[in-house]
Structures are given as structure tokens and as C-alpha cells.
Design an enzyme around this catalytic site. Structure first.
Site, PDB file in Angstrom:
ATOM      1  N   MET A 152     -29.613  38.058   7.141  1.00 51.81           N
ATOM      2  CA  MET A 152     -28.051  37.763   6.855  1.00 51.81           C
ATOM      3  C   MET A 152     -27.946  36.580   8.503  1.00 51.81           C
ATOM      4  SD  MET A 152     -26.925  39.131   3.993  1.00 51.81           S
ATOM      5  CE  MET A 152     -25.026  39.439   4.965  1.00 51.81           C
ATOM      6  N   GLU A 153     -28.468  36.909   9.250  1.00 53.62           N
ATOM      7  CA  GLU A 153     -28.357  36.195  10.779  1.00 53.62           C
ATOM      8  C   GLU A 153     -28.168  34.240   9.924  1.00 53.62           C
ATOM      9  OE1 GLU A 153     -29.206  39.882  11.984  1.00 53.62           O
ATOM     10  OE2 GLU A 153     -29.883  38.786  10.461  1.00 53.62           O
ATOM     11  N   MET A 187     -23.009  46.806   7.950  1.00 56.45           N
ATOM     12  CA  MET A 187     -24.255  47.708   7.989  1.00 56.45           C
ATOM     13  C   MET A 187     -25.211  46.585   9.190  1.00 56.45           C
ATOM     14  SD  MET A 187     -23.131  50.201   7.141  1.00 56.45           S
ATOM     15  CE  MET A 187     -22.036  50.538   6.127  1.00 56.45           C
ATOM     16  N   CYS A 188     -25.245  46.036   8.733  1.00 58.22           N
ATOM     17  CA  CYS A 188     -26.320  44.652   9.777  1.00 58.22           C
ATOM     18  C   CYS A 188     -27.032  45.463  10.774  1.00 58.22           C
ATOM     19  CB  CYS A 188     -25.643  43.605  10.100  1.00 58.22           C
ATOM     20  SG  CYS A 188     -26.100  42.141   8.349  1.00 58.22           S
ATOM     21  N   ASP A 226     -12.906  23.470   9.140  1.00 60.54           N
ATOM     22  CA  ASP A 226     -11.669  23.312  10.717  1.00 60.54           C
ATOM     23  C   ASP A 226     -11.762  22.091  11.150  1.00 60.54           C
ATOM     24  OD1 ASP A 226     -10.357  24.567  12.391  1.00 60.54           O
ATOM     25  OD2 ASP A 226     -11.610  24.746  13.817  1.00 60.54           O
TER      26      ASP A 226
END
Length: 158
Positions: free
Chosen positions: A112-113, A75-76, A127
């Protein structure tokens, strides 16, 4: 408490309509922590991880993730970012701190970013170092600050 805005009149998911919102300068700062053994942190800082410069790669991953947030989070809104900065610090023992500052001038915020940026940077550290240590932990991940927009400014209490 405000009502949730990502639901339509049928109670189904929707992307919020920002057509009539004002364009403002917006900033968000998010942080995360990676806890690891002291020798793992020292190996990262010394640049001795076999896959390369962990912090340089994590920095690029965080920037790339911020730019692609709308592809990850349904939804962004896709928004043009005017700046992304990823910074690292540590406690000299067993914690690596990652902070993302994201900026735009637009109709919707960049929280959100910023959260996506620190998450991707943290996952990249994991990782690149998992061969050395598999039991690293990532988090907490949280929004520290946001400025601009209709809801006003926010600063975390901690």
C-alpha cells in the site's frame, strides 16, 4: 481464494492483528503511467513548467505519501519504512512512467505504501501541469512486485 482478513466476527471492519507475525525483510514495487500531449512531456523534461521542477516535487510527494499511508488508508498499519525510491521514465512521446520501490523490515508488507507513493507522485505531476493540460490521464496504477512475508513473493505477469 483466501478469506478477507479486514473483517471481525461481526462482519465489521478491523485492523488485522499482526502481533504474532514474523519480522521479515519486505519490498514492494508499484507503477503508474501519466498520458499527456507530447509537448507537455517535453516541457516537463525541459524543466520549463512555471511552478518548478515537476519531477523533483513529484519525487518528494511520493516519498512523503509513502510515509503517511496509514493516515490515508484506514486499515493500514503505521510502519517504519527503511527506504523509498521514486524513479521516472518516459516513452519519448506521450507517457511518463513512475515507479516506487518501498522497503521495510517488519511484520506487514509495504504494498500500500508503494501504491500510495506512485499515486501521490502522479497527482503531483497533474497538479503542477494542469495549467498546461487538463486532460492528462493517470493509470493504470498497479503492484508489480512484492517480496517477504507469510504470503510469499509476487511478481506481476505483465
Amino acid at each position: 481464494m483466501e478469506s478477507l482478513t479486514h473483517f471481525n466476527e461481526q462482519g465489521r471492519a478491523r485492523m488485522v492483528d499482526i502481533t504474532d507475525k514474523d519480522v521479515t525483510s519486505r519490498t514492494a514495487i508499484a507503477v503508474t503511467t501519466i498520458t499527456m500531449r507530447p509537448d507537455t512531456l517535453q516541457t516537463i523534461k525541459a524543466g520549463k513548467i512555471g511552478k518548478g521542477d515537476v519531477l523533483a516535487v513529484a519525487q518528494v510527494a511520493g516519498i512523503m505519501a509513502a510515509k503517511q499511508t496509514s493516515a490515508w488508508i484506514p486499515m493500514c498499519h503505521p510502519i517504519a519504512l527503511s527506504g523509498v525510491n521514486i524513479a521516472f521514465d518516459d516513452n519519448g512521446q506521450d507517457e511518463l512512467y513512475i515507479e516506487a520501490t518501498v522497503k521495510t523490515t517488519g511484520k506487514t508488507g509495504v504494498e500500500m505504501e508503494a501504491l500510495t507513493a506512485v499515486s501521490a507522485a502522479g497527482l503531483t505531476v497533474y497538479d503542477m501541469c494542469k495549467a498546461l493540460q487538463k486532460d492528462m490521464t493517470i493509470g493504470p496504477t498497479r503492484l508489480m512486485e512484492k517480496t517477504g512475508g507469510k504470503s510469499g513473493d509476487y511478481r506481476s505477469g505483465s
